[in-house]
Design an enzyme around this catalytic site. Structure first.
Site, PDB file in Angstrom:
ATOM      1  N   ASP A  48       0.845  -1.205   0.000  1.00  0.00           N
ATOM      2  CA  ASP A  48       0.000   0.000   0.000  1.00  0.00           C
ATOM      3  C   ASP A  48       0.882   1.258   0.000  1.00  0.00           C
ATOM      4  O   ASP A  48       0.662   2.186  -0.791  1.00  0.00           O
ATOM      5  CB  ASP A  48      -0.896   0.051   1.257  1.00  0.00           C
ATOM      6  CG  ASP A  48      -1.835  -1.144   1.406  1.00  0.00           C
ATOM      7  OD1 ASP A  48      -3.058  -0.957   1.407  1.00  0.00           O
ATOM      8  OD2 ASP A  48      -1.334  -2.287   1.539  1.00  0.00           O
ATOM      9  N   GLU A  71      -5.277   7.384   0.538  1.00  0.00           N
ATOM     10  CA  GLU A  71      -5.668   6.691   1.774  1.00  0.00           C
ATOM     11  C   GLU A  71      -4.576   6.691   2.839  1.00  0.00           C
ATOM     12  O   GLU A  71      -4.858   6.888   4.022  1.00  0.00           O
ATOM     13  CB  GLU A  71      -6.067   5.234   1.468  1.00  0.00           C
ATOM     14  CG  GLU A  71      -6.505   4.507   2.741  1.00  0.00           C
ATOM     15  CD  GLU A  71      -6.895   3.059   2.534  1.00  0.00           C
ATOM     16  OE1 GLU A  71      -6.824   2.553   1.397  1.00  0.00           O
ATOM     17  OE2 GLU A  71      -7.278   2.428   3.547  1.00  0.00           O
ATOM     18  N   ASP A 136      -6.493   5.088  -4.061  1.00  0.00           N
ATOM     19  CA  ASP A 136      -6.477   3.963  -3.127  1.00  0.00           C
ATOM     20  C   ASP A 136      -5.383   3.025  -3.638  1.00  0.00           C
ATOM     21  O   ASP A 136      -5.556   2.327  -4.631  1.00  0.00           O
ATOM     22  CB  ASP A 136      -7.841   3.251  -3.106  1.00  0.00           C
ATOM     23  CG  ASP A 136      -7.952   2.291  -1.935  1.00  0.00           C
ATOM     24  OD1 ASP A 136      -6.891   1.862  -1.428  1.00  0.00           O
ATOM     25  OD2 ASP A 136      -9.083   1.971  -1.540  1.00  0.00           O
ATOM     26  N   ILE A 138      -3.938   0.285  -2.569  1.00  0.00           N
ATOM     27  CA  ILE A 138      -4.450  -1.087  -2.640  1.00  0.00           C
ATOM     28  C   ILE A 138      -5.847  -1.044  -2.039  1.00  0.00           C
ATOM     29  O   ILE A 138      -6.013  -0.765  -0.850  1.00  0.00           O
ATOM     30  CB  ILE A 138      -3.586  -2.107  -1.864  1.00  0.00           C
ATOM     31  CG1 ILE A 138      -2.206  -2.259  -2.519  1.00  0.00           C
ATOM     32  CG2 ILE A 138      -4.295  -3.475  -1.827  1.00  0.00           C
ATOM     33  CD1 ILE A 138      -1.329  -3.344  -1.879  1.00  0.00           C
ATOM     34  N   ASP A 139      -6.842  -1.265  -2.872  1.00  0.00           N
ATOM     35  CA  ASP A 139      -8.196  -1.382  -2.359  1.00  0.00           C
ATOM     36  C   ASP A 139      -8.476  -2.869  -2.197  1.00  0.00           C
ATOM     37  O   ASP A 139      -8.166  -3.660  -3.086  1.00  0.00           O
ATOM     38  CB  ASP A 139      -9.188  -0.751  -3.339  1.00  0.00           C
ATOM     39  CG  ASP A 139     -10.614  -0.838  -2.827  1.00  0.00           C
ATOM     40  OD1 ASP A 139     -10.817  -0.625  -1.612  1.00  0.00           O
ATOM     41  OD2 ASP A 139     -11.520  -1.114  -3.634  1.00  0.00           O
ATOM     42  N   THR A 141      -7.316  -4.465   0.800  1.00  0.00           N
ATOM     43  CA  THR A 141      -6.075  -4.954   1.419  1.00  0.00           C
ATOM     44  C   THR A 141      -6.286  -6.326   2.075  1.00  0.00           C
ATOM     45  O   THR A 141      -5.405  -7.188   2.014  1.00  0.00           O
ATOM     46  CB  THR A 141      -5.539  -3.933   2.457  1.00  0.00           C
ATOM     47  OG1 THR A 141      -5.381  -2.674   1.798  1.00  0.00           O
ATOM     48  CG2 THR A 141      -4.194  -4.353   3.015  1.00  0.00           C
ATOM     49  N   ASP A 298     -12.459   4.765  -2.311  1.00  0.00           N
ATOM     50  CA  ASP A 298     -13.027   3.420  -2.504  1.00  0.00           C
ATOM     51  C   ASP A 298     -14.033   3.379  -3.654  1.00  0.00           C
ATOM     52  O   ASP A 298     -14.517   2.291  -3.995  1.00  0.00           O
ATOM     53  CB  ASP A 298     -13.734   2.942  -1.225  1.00  0.00           C
ATOM     54  CG  ASP A 298     -12.749   2.433  -0.173  1.00  0.00           C
ATOM     55  OD1 ASP A 298     -11.660   1.979  -0.561  1.00  0.00           O
ATOM     56  OD2 ASP A 298     -13.077   2.497   1.034  1.00  0.00           O
TER      57      ASP A 298
END
Ligand SMILES: Nc1ncnc2c1ncn2[C@@H]1O[C@H](COP(=O)(O)O)[C@@H](OP(=O)(O)O)[C@H]1O
Ligand SMILES: [Mg+2]
Ligand SMILES: [Mg+2]
Ligand SMILES: [Mg+2]
Length: 358
Positions: A48, A71, A136, A138-139, A141, A298
């Site tokens: 991330d 994020e 984001d 890594i959406d 996670t 998101d």
């Protein structure tokens, strides 16, 4: 004045997301993912942090005056030298296998310190004015850690309206016509030469997909939602995590609509991409807690990609998602995405089921 085409923004966004997915894929295949728990008990990994640094570096190089809502923040890396070195080890070597693409992105990040500063450039409070990117890195996670679906997500909003959206989904099948699978264990990236899929859309210019690749962008094809003559034939997708979306309410809504196929559970905005390419029909995200407010990163890219593919995206009351209220979707509860001509019917069922609970 003619409306802007956002050609350069799209090109930079596609390349930046493609480069970031190489970093996340390398973390995905290693055992030590450097996982930390954030203050809200949700996980964050070295993937991330690294992906966020790389995307912001590309945006700063090309659009130095734009604001960024991302994020993650660098605090945990500033406090933990070992973790910082792990992330820097990934970031310093991350590059696309194409010189022109790397030139477009501004090349490598110069030092670990500038990497931390770049991560913290994502601290804009958002709002209704000007150009703001939502990231984001890594959406999903939790999906990423489980070996399920995840997405690297980037959207450009201008005056609160999403103009460009890009989703990199390394674990989705490359073919738009492959049927939806449960998210767990799906890993297209393990097939030789396959890197997953890159979805994109520009407002009023349609939605596209192209295979993710190692260097320059691959050719794209137009995607569209699947025509659905009878709502009872629909396949719907929802979160794997029962804590993110009420699976009980989704089942009750599906029943009311006469849907008999089981839901497909997958993590991340891969759900938006999957219905936009016609691999599924509906995406239901139903609040579990009254006090949870969705984050703009998101949803920004997925919202545009679905709408440009012929869908409608609203909250559970039928209101369009409103990205102009800061870092969260303050004015919305949940998400309902469906083909445009059946969206109203889905909302009626959602209101009946959620209304009966009050
Ligand atoms: N109680 C909650 N309700 C809805 N979404 C939540 C939630 N808690 C966390 N999330 C969000 O759900 C996202 C994942 O969505 P999904 O369930 O569709 O995979 C997380 O993104 P991150 O993984 O980027 O943190 C997080 O922002
Ligand atoms: Mg998170
Ligand atoms: Mg997310
Ligand atoms: Mg995330």
């Amino acid at each position: 004045m003619a409306s802007p085409s956002y050609e350069h923004e799209l090109n930079v966004a596609l390349l930046a997301v493609q480069r970031a997915t190489h970093l996340t894929k390398s973390v995905f295949h290693q055992n030590a993912k450097g996982t930390l728990n954030k203050s809200d008990a949700s996980p964050v990994t070295i993937g991330d942090f690294g992906a966020q640094a790389l995307i912001i570096a590309a945006l700063q190089h090309n659009f130095p005056d734009d604001k960024i809502v991302a994020e993650e923040e660098a605090k945990d890396l500033r406090d933990n030298t070992q973790l910082r070195e792990l992330v820097w080890g990934l970031v310093k070597d991350a590059k696309l296998d194409d010189e022109a693409a790397e030139r477009t992105l501004g090349g490598s990040i110069k030092s670990a310190d500038s990497m931390l500063d770049l991560i913290d450039k994502g601290d804009s409070q958002g709002g209704s004015k000007g150009r703001i990117w939502a990231i984001d890195p890594i959406d999903g996670t939790k999906g990423f850690l489980r070996g399920g679906q995840y997405a690297v997500c980037l959207g450009l909003m201008v005056d609160g309206d999403v103009k460009v959206g890009v989703l990199g989904c390394p674990n989705l099948p490359v073919s738009d016509s492959e049927p939806l699978k449960e998210g767990i264990g799906a890993d297209a990236s393990d097939e030789a030469g396959k890197f997953g899929i890159l979805f994109s859309a520009v407002q009023s210019a349609g939605a596209q997909s192209r295979p993710l690749g190692p260097g320059a962008l691959k050719p794209a094809s137009t995607i569209a939602m699947k025509p659905l003559s009878n709502i009872s034939d629909a396949t719907f997708c929802e979160s794997v995590e029962a804590g993110h979306s009420s699976q009980g309410d989704a089942a009750a809504i599906a029943k009311k609509l006469g849907i008999t196929k089981p839901s497909v559970r997958m993590d991340s905005q891969a759900k938006y991409g999957s219905i936009a390419r016609g691999a599924g029909d509906l995406y239901l995200r139903l609040p579990v807690r009254a006090d949870y407010v969705e984050k703009i990163w998101d949803h920004a890219a997925g919202d545009l990609i679905v709408r440009e593919a012929g869908g409608q995206v609203t909250d559970t009351e039928g209101k369009r998602l409103d990205f102009s209220h800061g870092r969260t979707l303050l004015q919305n509860k949940g998400v309902i995405a469906a083909p445009r001509d059946v969206h109203g019917e889905v909302i009626r069922a959602v209101k009946e089921v959620l209304g009966a609970k009050k």
